[in-house]
Design an enzyme around this catalytic site. Structure first.
Site: not given
Length: 445
Positions: A417-418
């Site tokens: 999710h980064r």
């Protein structure tokens, strides 16, 4: 006169520090040729066969199968001049000539390998010590013993115990002082049996019902996989999304293509369709093919890859490996199918070279081959997403308002999710699903 060289464990992959000896292809007394395979080892990535850079006669195997040794450790001794001139006769005064030192010649690196310079030397003996009966030269060499057990203990009273490295290692493990033993083998060489007798181990206690357990050391592929998965799980914030897809049109197309001359002899699997769908979907969502590099610049960078090195998770007898299909995005469906067949066969045979498991950009894990519907896969380090492909089952499905039996598959996508937002991950998964549900959609990409 014999000329002995020691073959060290070579660095077969970037960063390799140790490997396990799986099995020898030669034995003492065998003649070997240049580049002949002499041993199979298991690194943290795969099983690898090592060739030897010299011709000669094997005099000693310095490491036993199952033993793990560091890169640079001597594992084999070879007489590279077995038909050379004989040693000079004793001098007139009866004194024996000093033993000839092994040639201090740098071992030329094997193709694709790097190795440390290793010199084989005999252990010096004091003149006052009576000479034992002749034994194999390699049996009294100091270098292998020091490589396995550390620095050798100084001789006591001029006496140097004659024992091979595995015997020295066993003695160290059992707490037996080799200086107190007299070898039972020819020439006074100490054997394993001599060490075990000196240790006088007590008889093992009978196994009870509560002790029906076994312990297996964590090493090789299993050790590397565990370390990589722990690092990934606690470094990249994982998100997993799921999608159920009616793949009946894909399965119908598969049956049609299998009859086509272009696919003759090709093993066309649903995994090949999934691989092609991933490569096409990456074009619309390149973020899933990028990677987070927190060490670059001041605040880190996201590295976008304009190519797809597609990893395929494969279960092998030695554990999970993920070999790559290089530039999969430039392959046709028939080329992908052929590459997948070759890749999985090689992996299951344990023959995948280490370089084939580096540099991936996206991974597919086919849990459906085990009859599993879906899962929450962990991202491979160095990547940002992984797709799990589930089993294809006959299930009830609504088609044009009517209930019908269809071929249904579940997909799950884990992503970092980064790098990938929810919208991007969802778009990519939806695109893969659409391509599998209706392969004709591919012409719109």
């Amino acid at each position: 006169m014999p000329e002995y060289k020691q073959f060290p464990l070579a660095d077969t992959a970037e960063g390799l520090t140790e490997a396990e000896i799986l099995g020898w292809r030669v034995k003492p007394g065998d003649e070997v040729q240049v580049n002949q395979i002499v041993v199979e080892i298991e690194t943290a990535k795969a099983a690898v066969e090592l060739p030897i850079p010299w011709a000669g006669v094997v005099t000693e195997l310095l490491v036993e199968p199952g033993q793990t040794v560091e890169v640079g450790t001597p594992i084999l001794t070879v007489d590279v001049d077995p038909h050379g001139a004989e040693a000079p006769a004793p001098a007139a005064n009866g004194s024996a000539p000093a033993p000839r030192q092994a040639a201090e010649e740098e071992m030329k690196p094997l193709v694709g390998y790097g190795s440390k310079n290793v010199v084989a030397k005999r252990r010096p003996r004091k003149a006052a010590t009576p000479e034992p009966a002749p034994v194999e030269a390699a049996a009294v060499e100091a270098a292998p013993a020091q490589a396995v057990n550390g620095a050798a203990a100084p001789p006591r009273g001029g006496y140097v115990p004659l024992a091979k490295p595995p015997v020295r290692k066993l003695a160290k493990e059992l707490g037996v002082d080799l200086h107190t033993l007299s070898g039972s083998a020819e020439g006074g060489v100490i054997t394993r049996e001599d060490v075990r007798r000196a240790a006088q181990p007590s008889a093992p206690a009978p196994v009870t019902a509560g002790e029906r357990e076994r312990r297996v050391p964590i090493k090789g592929v299993r050790k590397a996989t565990a370390q990589a998965m722990v690092t990934s799980a606690f470094t990249a914030p994982h998100v997993t999304e799921f999608l159920t897809v009616d793949v009946t049109p894909m399965m119908e197309l598969r049956e049609k293509l299998k009859k086509s001359p272009a696919f003759a002899g090709v093993k066309l699997t649903p995994l090949a369709f999934a691989a092609k769908a991933v490569c096409l979907a990456v074009r619309r969502t390149p973020d899933v093919n990028a990677v987070w590099d927190g060490s670059a610049g001041t605040a880190g960078e996201i590295v976008y890859k304009d190519y797809v090195h597609l990893g395929i998770a494969a279960a092998t007898p030695r554990g999970l490996v993920v070999p790559k299909i290089r530039d999969a995005d430039g392959m046709s469906l028939v080329e992908l199918a052929g590459a997948l067949d070759e890749l999985t066969t090689t992996a299951r045979d344990g023959k995948t070279p280490p370089e084939a498991m580096r540099g991936g950009t996206f991974t597919i894990t086919n849990v459906g081959v085990f009859g599993v519907d879906t899962g929450t896969p962990i991202i491979n380090p160095g990547e940002s997403a992984i797709l799990a492909v589930g089993a294809i089952r006959d299930m009830p499905w609504v088609v044009d308002g009517e209930l019908a039996v269809r071929k249904v598959m579940q997909l799950s996508l884990s992503f970092d999710h980064r790098v990938i937002d929810g919208q991007q991950g969802s778009q990519f998964l939806a695109d893969v699903g659409a391509l599998l549900a209706d392969p004709a959609v591919a012409i719109t990409y």
